[in-house]
Design a protein around this motif. Structure first.
Motif, PDB file in Angstrom:
ATOM      1  N   MET A 191       0.827  -1.197   0.000  1.00 27.50           N
ATOM      2  CA  MET A 191       0.000   0.000   0.000  1.00 27.50           C
ATOM      3  C   MET A 191       0.867   1.255   0.000  1.00 27.50           C
ATOM      4  O   MET A 191       0.604   2.222  -0.725  1.00 27.50           O
ATOM      5  CB  MET A 191      -0.924  -0.024   1.222  1.00 27.50           C
ATOM      6  CG  MET A 191      -1.845   1.179   1.351  1.00 27.50           C
ATOM      7  SD  MET A 191      -1.091   2.529   2.300  1.00 27.50           S
ATOM      8  CE  MET A 191      -0.927   1.774   3.897  1.00 27.50           C
ATOM      9  N   ILE A 192       1.946   1.244   0.791  1.00 28.16           N
ATOM     10  CA  ILE A 192       2.857   2.388   0.850  1.00 28.16           C
ATOM     11  C   ILE A 192       3.530   2.606  -0.497  1.00 28.16           C
ATOM     12  O   ILE A 192       3.687   3.746  -0.960  1.00 28.16           O
ATOM     13  CB  ILE A 192       3.896   2.178   1.967  1.00 28.16           C
ATOM     14  CG1 ILE A 192       3.216   2.339   3.334  1.00 28.16           C
ATOM     15  CG2 ILE A 192       5.063   3.148   1.836  1.00 28.16           C
ATOM     16  CD1 ILE A 192       4.083   1.958   4.508  1.00 28.16           C
ATOM     17  N   LEU A 193       3.908   1.521  -1.158  1.00 25.69           N
ATOM     18  CA  LEU A 193       4.508   1.627  -2.490  1.00 25.69           C
ATOM     19  C   LEU A 193       3.504   2.204  -3.487  1.00 25.69           C
ATOM     20  O   LEU A 193       3.855   3.023  -4.341  1.00 25.69           O
ATOM     21  CB  LEU A 193       4.987   0.255  -2.966  1.00 25.69           C
ATOM     22  CG  LEU A 193       6.252  -0.289  -2.296  1.00 25.69           C
ATOM     23  CD1 LEU A 193       6.486  -1.738  -2.706  1.00 25.69           C
ATOM     24  CD2 LEU A 193       7.462   0.568  -2.652  1.00 25.69           C
ATOM     25  N   ASP A 194       2.237   1.784  -3.378  1.00 28.80           N
ATOM     26  CA  ASP A 194       1.196   2.294  -4.271  1.00 28.80           C
ATOM     27  C   ASP A 194       1.008   3.803  -4.099  1.00 28.80           C
ATOM     28  O   ASP A 194       0.921   4.551  -5.074  1.00 28.80           O
ATOM     29  CB  ASP A 194      -0.132   1.583  -3.996  1.00 28.80           C
ATOM     30  CG  ASP A 194      -0.178   0.189  -4.590  1.00 28.80           C
ATOM     31  OD1 ASP A 194       0.676  -0.109  -5.438  1.00 28.80           O
ATOM     32  OD2 ASP A 194      -1.069  -0.584  -4.208  1.00 28.80           O
ATOM     33  N   ILE A 195       0.919   4.226  -2.830  1.00 29.71           N
ATOM     34  CA  ILE A 195       0.717   5.655  -2.555  1.00 29.71           C
ATOM     35  C   ILE A 195       1.890   6.468  -3.077  1.00 29.71           C
ATOM     36  O   ILE A 195       1.729   7.493  -3.751  1.00 29.71           O
ATOM     37  CB  ILE A 195       0.551   5.900  -1.039  1.00 29.71           C
ATOM     38  CG1 ILE A 195      -0.687   5.193  -0.505  1.00 29.71           C
ATOM     39  CG2 ILE A 195       0.450   7.406  -0.761  1.00 29.71           C
ATOM     40  CD1 ILE A 195      -0.831   5.266   0.991  1.00 29.71           C
ATOM     41  N   SER A 196       3.083   6.016  -2.765  1.00 36.21           N
ATOM     42  CA  SER A 196       4.281   6.736  -3.167  1.00 36.21           C
ATOM     43  C   SER A 196       4.382   6.843  -4.687  1.00 36.21           C
ATOM     44  O   SER A 196       4.684   7.903  -5.236  1.00 36.21           O
ATOM     45  CB  SER A 196       5.521   6.050  -2.599  1.00 36.21           C
ATOM     46  OG  SER A 196       6.690   6.699  -3.042  1.00 36.21           O
ATOM     47  N   ASN A 197       4.122   5.734  -5.359  1.00 37.12           N
ATOM     48  CA  ASN A 197       4.204   5.730  -6.815  1.00 37.12           C
ATOM     49  C   ASN A 197       3.195   6.699  -7.420  1.00 37.12           C
ATOM     50  O   ASN A 197       3.484   7.394  -8.403  1.00 37.12           O
ATOM     51  CB  ASN A 197       3.965   4.323  -7.354  1.00 37.12           C
ATOM     52  CG  ASN A 197       4.235   4.219  -8.831  1.00 37.12           C
ATOM     53  OD1 ASN A 197       5.325   4.536  -9.311  1.00 37.12           O
ATOM     54  ND2 ASN A 197       3.239   3.803  -9.581  1.00 37.12           N
ATOM     55  N   LEU A 198       1.999   6.767  -6.831  1.00 41.85           N
ATOM     56  CA  LEU A 198       0.978   7.698  -7.314  1.00 41.85           C
ATOM     57  C   LEU A 198       1.425   9.143  -7.113  1.00 41.85           C
ATOM     58  O   LEU A 198       1.287   9.988  -8.003  1.00 41.85           O
ATOM     59  CB  LEU A 198      -0.347   7.448  -6.587  1.00 41.85           C
ATOM     60  CG  LEU A 198      -1.499   8.397  -6.940  1.00 41.85           C
ATOM     61  CD1 LEU A 198      -1.860   8.287  -8.408  1.00 41.85           C
ATOM     62  CD2 LEU A 198      -2.713   8.105  -6.070  1.00 41.85           C
ATOM     63  N   LEU A 199       1.977   9.437  -5.939  1.00 40.13           N
ATOM     64  CA  LEU A 199       2.452  10.791  -5.647  1.00 40.13           C
ATOM     65  C   LEU A 199       3.521  11.231  -6.643  1.00 40.13           C
ATOM     66  O   LEU A 199       3.467  12.342  -7.203  1.00 40.13           O
ATOM     67  CB  LEU A 199       3.038  10.852  -4.232  1.00 40.13           C
ATOM     68  CG  LEU A 199       2.076  10.763  -3.047  1.00 40.13           C
ATOM     69  CD1 LEU A 199       2.864  10.545  -1.763  1.00 40.13           C
ATOM     70  CD2 LEU A 199       1.238  12.011  -2.937  1.00 40.13           C
ATOM     71  N   VAL A 200       4.492  10.363  -6.860  1.00 38.05           N
ATOM     72  CA  VAL A 200       5.640  10.712  -7.703  1.00 38.05           C
ATOM     73  C   VAL A 200       5.260  10.739  -9.177  1.00 38.05           C
ATOM     74  O   VAL A 200       5.577  11.684  -9.905  1.00 38.05           O
ATOM     75  CB  VAL A 200       6.805   9.719  -7.467  1.00 38.05           C
ATOM     76  CG1 VAL A 200       7.942   9.979  -8.447  1.00 38.05           C
ATOM     77  CG2 VAL A 200       7.305   9.842  -6.027  1.00 38.05           C
ATOM     78  N   SER A 201       4.574   9.693  -9.639  1.00 34.25           N
ATOM     79  CA  SER A 201       4.266   9.594 -11.066  1.00 34.25           C
ATOM     80  C   SER A 201       3.307  10.684 -11.521  1.00 34.25           C
ATOM     81  O   SER A 201       3.478  11.264 -12.596  1.00 34.25           O
ATOM     82  CB  SER A 201       3.700   8.212 -11.398  1.00 34.25           C
ATOM     83  OG  SER A 201       2.484   7.984 -10.712  1.00 34.25           O
TER      84      SER A 201
END
Length: 327
Positions: free
Chosen positions: A235-245
Motif C-alpha cells: 500500500m505504501i509503495l502504491d501511494i508513493s508511486n501515485l504521488l511521484v508519477s
C-alpha cells in the motif's frame, strides 16, 4: 476596463497579461499575494480579478472568503493548477464567477474572455525571431511545480476520497548535511515510512524521496488502493508511486518531454542507517543538491506525505535548455 491579476508567480501573471488585448481603455494591475489584491480592491474599482489559489501570505480561498471589500461588482475568475473537483466547487460557493485550469489553452481562454468581454490579444500576429533569451529557471520550475501539484492532488483526491490541501512547493538547493538530517529523522521516528524512486529522461536524472506518516495511514489500505489482502508495504509503495508519477507526468508534459520512472523501493530503516553511515551516501550529487519539496495533507485524514525531488546540476542545465526551446 480595469483588470487585477493576482498570482505569486511572475511567469503566471505574465502568461495571463500577454493574452489580453491592450488598449488605452485597459488598465492592468498585479498582486503577488491575496493580501495585496484585497488592498488594491479596497482602493480602486476592478472589473475583473484573475485569482490564483495557492499563494503565500493569503491564498485564493481566503481572498474569496473576504470578498466583497467594496460595493463595486468585481468578477472573480480563478486561475489555478488545483483542479480538484472539490476546489472548483468551493470557489464557486465562495462567489467566483468562473474557473480556468493552469496551464490554460487558447480555445478555453477565448471562450472565457468572450463571456466577460475581455479583449483578446491576436494569436496570429507574426513574431520577429530574436536571440535566445535568458530563462529564470527557478521561477519556471516553481510555476511548473505548482501546476503539477494541482494535477497530482486531483488524482490523489479521487483515490482517497478526501480534499487534498494544495502545498506551496519549495524550489531551492539543499545541502547534503541537511538531507542527511532529514534521513536520520526518518530512521529515528518509528511512525515514518520512506520510499525512494529514481527517474530519468532527456538529460534529467534524479530521485524522489517520499516519507509517509500519520495515524490515518493504516486506514487507507481499505478500499482505496488495492485488494483486500494488500500488505502495508504494498500500500505504501502504491501511494508513493501515485504521488511521484502524477507529479512527474504533469511536470514533463509541460516541458514536452518524457521522463521514465524506476520501480519504487521501501527504504528499510536498518539498511538506510547503514547507507547513511557510508562514505558513498549521496556521492552522485554535489554538496548543494537541487530540490523540489512539498507536503501533501488530506483535509479530514491524519496522514502527511513529505515529498522531495532531488536532481543534479546536469539535470537543471538540461531543464534550462528545454525551457529556452519551449518558452
Amino acid at each position: 476596463m480595469n483588470i487585477l491579476v493576482c498570482d505569486d508567480s511572475k511567469i503566471a501573471r505574465k502568461a495571463i497579461i500577454s493574452k489580453i488585448g491592450l488598449s488605452p481603455d485597459i488598465y492592468i494591475a498585479q498582486a503577488e499575494n491575496g493580501q495585496i489584491a484585497l488592498d488594491l480592491l479596497k482602493q480602486s474599482n476592478f472589473d475583473i480579478l484573475f485569482l490564483d489559489l495557492t499563494m503565500p501570505v493569503m491564498d485564493g480561498f481566503e481572498v474569496l472568503a473576504a470578498l466583497p471589500v467594496s460595493r463595486y461588482p468585481t468578477n472573480v475568475i480563478v486561475v489555478s493548477g488545483d483542479i480538484q473537483t472539490a476546489a472548483k466547487e468551493r470557489c464557486l460557493r465562495l462567489g467566483a464567477r468562473d474557473f480556468i485550469e493552469k496551464p490554460f489553452n487558447t480555445s478555453d481562454l477565448a471562450k472565457l474572455f468572450a463571456r466577460f468581454k475581455i479583449p483578446l490579444q491576436a494569436f496570429n500576429v507574426p513574431t520577429i525571431p530574436c536571440a535566445t533569451q535568458s530563462v529564470d529557471v527557478l521561477a519556471s520550475i516553481r510555476e511548473m511545480s505548482n501546476i503539477a501539484l494541482g494535477t497530482s492532488a486531483s488524482l490523489i483526491a479521487e483515490q482517497v476520497g478526501q480534499f487534498i490541501e494544495m502545498p506551496l512547493p519549495n524550489v531551492s538547493t539543499l545541502h547534503q548535511s541537511e538531507l542527511k538530517m532529514t534521513v536520520q529523522d526518518i530512521i529515528n521516528n518509528s511512525e515514518y515510512r520512506a520510499v525512494s524512486q529514481r527517474f530519468v529522461g532527456n538529460g534529467i536524472n534524479g530521485e524522489a524521496l517520499v516519507c509517509l506518516h500519520g495515524s490515518g495511514l493504516s486506514n487507507i489500505t481499505l478500499d482505496t488502493f488495492s485488494e483486500e489482502n494488500t500488505t502495508t508495504k504494498e500500500m505504501i509503495l502504491d501511494i508513493s508511486n501515485l504521488l511521484v508519477s502524477s507529479f512527474l507526468v504533469s511536470f514533463s508534459k509541460q516541458l514536452d518531454i518524457s521522463i521514465s520512472l524506476r520501480q519504487p523501493i521501501v527504504l528499510e530503516k536498518e539498511l538506510l542507517q547503514v547507507s547513511l553511515n557510508s562514505d558513498q551516501f549521496l556521492t552522485a550529487y554535489d554538496q548543494e543538491i537541487f530540490t523540489i519539496e512539498f507536503i501533501y495533507k488530506a483535509e479530514n485524514l491524519d496522514i502527511t506525505c513529505d515529498v522531495i525531488f532531488l536532481m543534479d546540476k546536469e539535470s537543471i542545465q538540461a531543464i534550462e535548455q528545454i525551457l529556452q526551446s519551449v518558452l
